[in-house]
Scaffold this motif. Sequence first.
Motif, PDB file in Angstrom:
ATOM      1  N   GLY A  27       0.715  -1.258   0.146  1.00 36.56           N
ATOM      2  CA  GLY A  27      -0.008   0.044   0.126  1.00 36.56           C
ATOM      3  C   GLY A  27       0.730   1.159   0.049  1.00 36.56           C
ATOM      4  N   GLN A  28       0.391   2.302  -0.246  1.00 35.18           N
ATOM      5  CA  GLN A  28       1.094   3.648  -0.403  1.00 35.18           C
ATOM      6  C   GLN A  28       0.065   4.774  -0.193  1.00 35.18           C
ATOM      7  N   ASN A  29       0.516   5.727   0.760  1.00 38.29           N
ATOM      8  CA  ASN A  29      -0.404   6.664   1.170  1.00 38.29           C
ATOM      9  C   ASN A  29       0.013   8.023  -0.012  1.00 38.29           C
ATOM     10  N   GLU A  61      -6.525   1.226  -6.982  1.00 38.36           N
ATOM     11  CA  GLU A  61      -5.899   0.249  -7.688  1.00 38.36           C
ATOM     12  C   GLU A  61      -4.963  -0.779  -6.609  1.00 38.36           C
ATOM     13  N   LEU A  62      -4.021  -0.079  -6.076  1.00 41.59           N
ATOM     14  CA  LEU A  62      -3.107  -0.523  -4.953  1.00 41.59           C
ATOM     15  C   LEU A  62      -3.844  -0.874  -3.807  1.00 41.59           C
ATOM     16  N   CYS A  63      -4.507   0.016  -3.153  1.00 44.97           N
ATOM     17  CA  CYS A  63      -4.988  -0.245  -1.771  1.00 44.97           C
ATOM     18  C   CYS A  63      -6.144  -1.007  -1.950  1.00 44.97           C
ATOM     19  N   ALA A 103      -8.778   9.962  -1.027  1.00 43.80           N
ATOM     20  CA  ALA A 103      -8.781   8.417  -1.861  1.00 43.80           C
ATOM     21  C   ALA A 103      -7.942   7.386  -1.085  1.00 43.80           C
ATOM     22  N   TYR A 104      -6.989   7.780  -0.498  1.00 45.22           N
ATOM     23  CA  TYR A 104      -6.412   6.736   0.598  1.00 45.22           C
ATOM     24  C   TYR A 104      -7.511   6.313   1.629  1.00 45.22           C
ATOM     25  N   ALA A 105      -8.111   7.305   2.274  1.00 46.34           N
ATOM     26  CA  ALA A 105      -9.074   6.900   3.336  1.00 46.34           C
ATOM     27  C   ALA A 105      -9.950   6.119   2.868  1.00 46.34           C
TER      28      ALA A 105
HETATM   29  N1  LIG Z   1       3.662   3.766   7.261  1.00 49.38           N
HETATM   30  C1  LIG Z   1       2.456   4.442   8.007  1.00 49.38           C
HETATM   31  O1  LIG Z   1       2.411   5.440   8.788  1.00 49.38           O
HETATM   32  C2  LIG Z   1       1.228   3.678   7.723  1.00 49.38           C
HETATM   33  C3  LIG Z   1       0.072   3.887   8.490  1.00 49.38           C
HETATM   34  C4  LIG Z   1      -1.121   3.371   8.136  1.00 49.38           C
HETATM   35  C5  LIG Z   1      -1.198   2.319   7.146  1.00 49.38           C
HETATM   36  N2  LIG Z   1      -0.037   2.034   6.749  1.00 49.38           N
HETATM   37  C6  LIG Z   1      -0.451   0.779   5.426  1.00 49.38           C
HETATM   38  O2  LIG Z   1       0.677   0.006   5.912  1.00 49.38           O
HETATM   39  C7  LIG Z   1       1.060  -0.794   4.949  1.00 49.38           C
HETATM   40  C8  LIG Z   1       2.490  -0.667   4.582  1.00 49.38           C
HETATM   41  O3  LIG Z   1       3.030   0.642   4.973  1.00 49.38           O
HETATM   42  P1  LIG Z   1       4.609   1.005   4.897  1.00 49.38           P
HETATM   43  O4  LIG Z   1       4.751   2.325   5.319  1.00 49.38           O
HETATM   44  O5  LIG Z   1       5.240   0.033   5.833  1.00 49.38           O
HETATM   45  O6  LIG Z   1       5.124   0.837   3.352  1.00 49.38           O
HETATM   46  P2  LIG Z   1       6.359   1.152   2.576  1.00 49.38           P
HETATM   47  O7  LIG Z   1       7.431   0.991   3.765  1.00 49.38           O
HETATM   48  O8  LIG Z   1       6.417   1.918   1.459  1.00 49.38           O
HETATM   49  O9  LIG Z   1       6.360  -0.520   1.941  1.00 49.38           O
HETATM   50  C9  LIG Z   1       5.336  -0.913   1.242  1.00 49.38           C
HETATM   51  C10 LIG Z   1       5.635  -2.503   0.563  1.00 49.38           C
HETATM   52  O10 LIG Z   1       4.507  -2.671  -0.276  1.00 49.38           O
HETATM   53  C11 LIG Z   1       5.298  -2.988  -1.578  1.00 49.38           C
HETATM   54  N3  LIG Z   1       4.395  -2.599  -2.478  1.00 49.38           N
HETATM   55  C12 LIG Z   1       4.154  -1.484  -3.176  1.00 49.38           C
HETATM   56  N4  LIG Z   1       3.261  -1.727  -4.158  1.00 49.38           N
HETATM   57  C13 LIG Z   1       3.172  -2.869  -4.233  1.00 49.38           C
HETATM   58  C14 LIG Z   1       2.262  -3.702  -5.406  1.00 49.38           C
HETATM   59  N5  LIG Z   1       1.719  -3.073  -6.413  1.00 49.38           N
HETATM   60  N6  LIG Z   1       2.584  -5.092  -5.165  1.00 49.38           N
HETATM   61  C15 LIG Z   1       3.160  -5.696  -4.383  1.00 49.38           C
HETATM   62  N7  LIG Z   1       3.824  -4.965  -3.457  1.00 49.38           N
HETATM   63  C16 LIG Z   1       3.829  -3.586  -3.570  1.00 49.38           C
HETATM   64  C17 LIG Z   1       6.565  -2.322  -1.454  1.00 49.38           C
HETATM   65  O11 LIG Z   1       7.428  -2.843  -2.269  1.00 49.38           O
HETATM   66  P3  LIG Z   1       7.801  -2.556  -3.759  1.00 49.38           P
HETATM   67  O12 LIG Z   1       7.558  -1.010  -3.942  1.00 49.38           O
HETATM   68  O13 LIG Z   1       9.010  -3.054  -4.078  1.00 49.38           O
HETATM   69  O14 LIG Z   1       6.718  -3.451  -4.666  1.00 49.38           O
HETATM   70  C18 LIG Z   1       7.076  -2.453  -0.076  1.00 49.38           C
HETATM   71  O15 LIG Z   1       7.549  -3.864   0.207  1.00 49.38           O
HETATM   72  C19 LIG Z   1       0.503  -0.055   3.479  1.00 49.38           C
HETATM   73  O16 LIG Z   1      -0.769  -0.646   3.339  1.00 49.38           O
HETATM   74  C20 LIG Z   1      -0.001   1.352   4.241  1.00 49.38           C
HETATM   75  O17 LIG Z   1      -0.914   1.859   3.633  1.00 49.38           O
HETATM   76  C21 LIG Z   1       0.990   2.526   6.892  1.00 49.38           C
END
Ligand SMILES: NC(=O)c1ccc[n+]([C@@H]2O[C@H](COP(=O)([O-])OP(=O)(O)OC[C@H]3O[C@@H](n4cnc5c(N)ncnc54)[C@H](OP(=O)(O)O)[C@@H]3O)[C@@H](O)[C@H]2O)c1
Length: 279
Positions: A106-108, A136-138, A178-180
Amino acid sequence: MSVPPEAGVGRAGGSPDGAEDPVTVVIGGTSGLGLATSVALAEEGRRTIAAARGSARLQQVRTLAAAKSLPLTVHPVDVTSAQSVRELFAHAESQGPVAACVNAAGQNLSRLLLSRRDQNGEWRLHPEEEWRATIELCLTGTFLVGRQVAELMARQGAGGVLVNIASSTWSGSWGQSAYAAAKAGVVSLTRSWALELADHGIRVVCVAPGVVDGTALRDKCAANPGHARFMDRLRERVPLRRFAAESEVAASILHAIDNEYLTGNVMEVHGGGFPSRIV
Ligand SMILES: NC(=O)c1ccc[n+]([C@@H]2O[C@H](COP(=O)([O-])OP(=O)(O)OC[C@H]3O[C@@H](n4cnc5c(N)ncnc54)[C@H](OP(=O)(O)O)[C@@H]3O)[C@@H](O)[C@H]2O)c1
């Protein structure tokens, strides 16, 4: 209460070569809280597959696993592609019974619905392509993974658990609609699938973090003083006055995997409450 370690899913200790031991798949397992979860699982001796797109990060995880002698392997996947998701789970199944899956991909993307006016006095609208990419992603990614996991676990006939990752933004958040919206969809999918899959012994749980104090956030703050100031103000509005450590979110994910009475839950990990608007 968690079940005792020996009863949890995915721990090594079955056949001598480990081929019968259950496998846990962590998608997005090469960075951030997904990586923390992959490592935490493997450090407990659970056979784990970390999956994501980028080959450099996959290689880094492979190197880490070798250095620490962890039962952690890697496999490429893009969750926005049904074919790629199918190939990941065909690979996982070839490694052993799949008992658990965590989908942390996922990505914000922060974007206002209406940004400031341009020189012609026109409002800048939230770009449609950014909306579509986030959904698409989330959301679609969560759907594609969920249906594949459900099919695999139902066919295996031994139940299992799917952990979806939402975000505290799911109930509405200024500047990231969008993310929310996508994450609200993840919560809704979790609740519906928990109802539909319970008869198969498949649990579906959602972990919803607040802000996580990870490498990506620290890099972004170091590169952009304005963002760092914004995050400082946000941190002050969190009742515990700090963001979550990746290990704290990983601990909740492991709890969701191990506690066999959890399904359909949303486990918020937000230090007392996420400030939905601070400007
Ligand atoms: N960090 C926060 O503050 C936070 C807060 C609330 C929720 N979240 C949620 O927690 C999850 C992880 O967040 P994070 O901040 O730890 O993320 P991150 O460090 O950016 O890591 C995201 C991971 O997802 C992979 N990824 C991205 N797009 C992908 C795709 N299309 N197919 C397969 N893998 C994919 C990335 O690797 P590649 O890019 O190499 O594919 C990476 O391994 C997400 O769902 C995010 O929305 C995060």
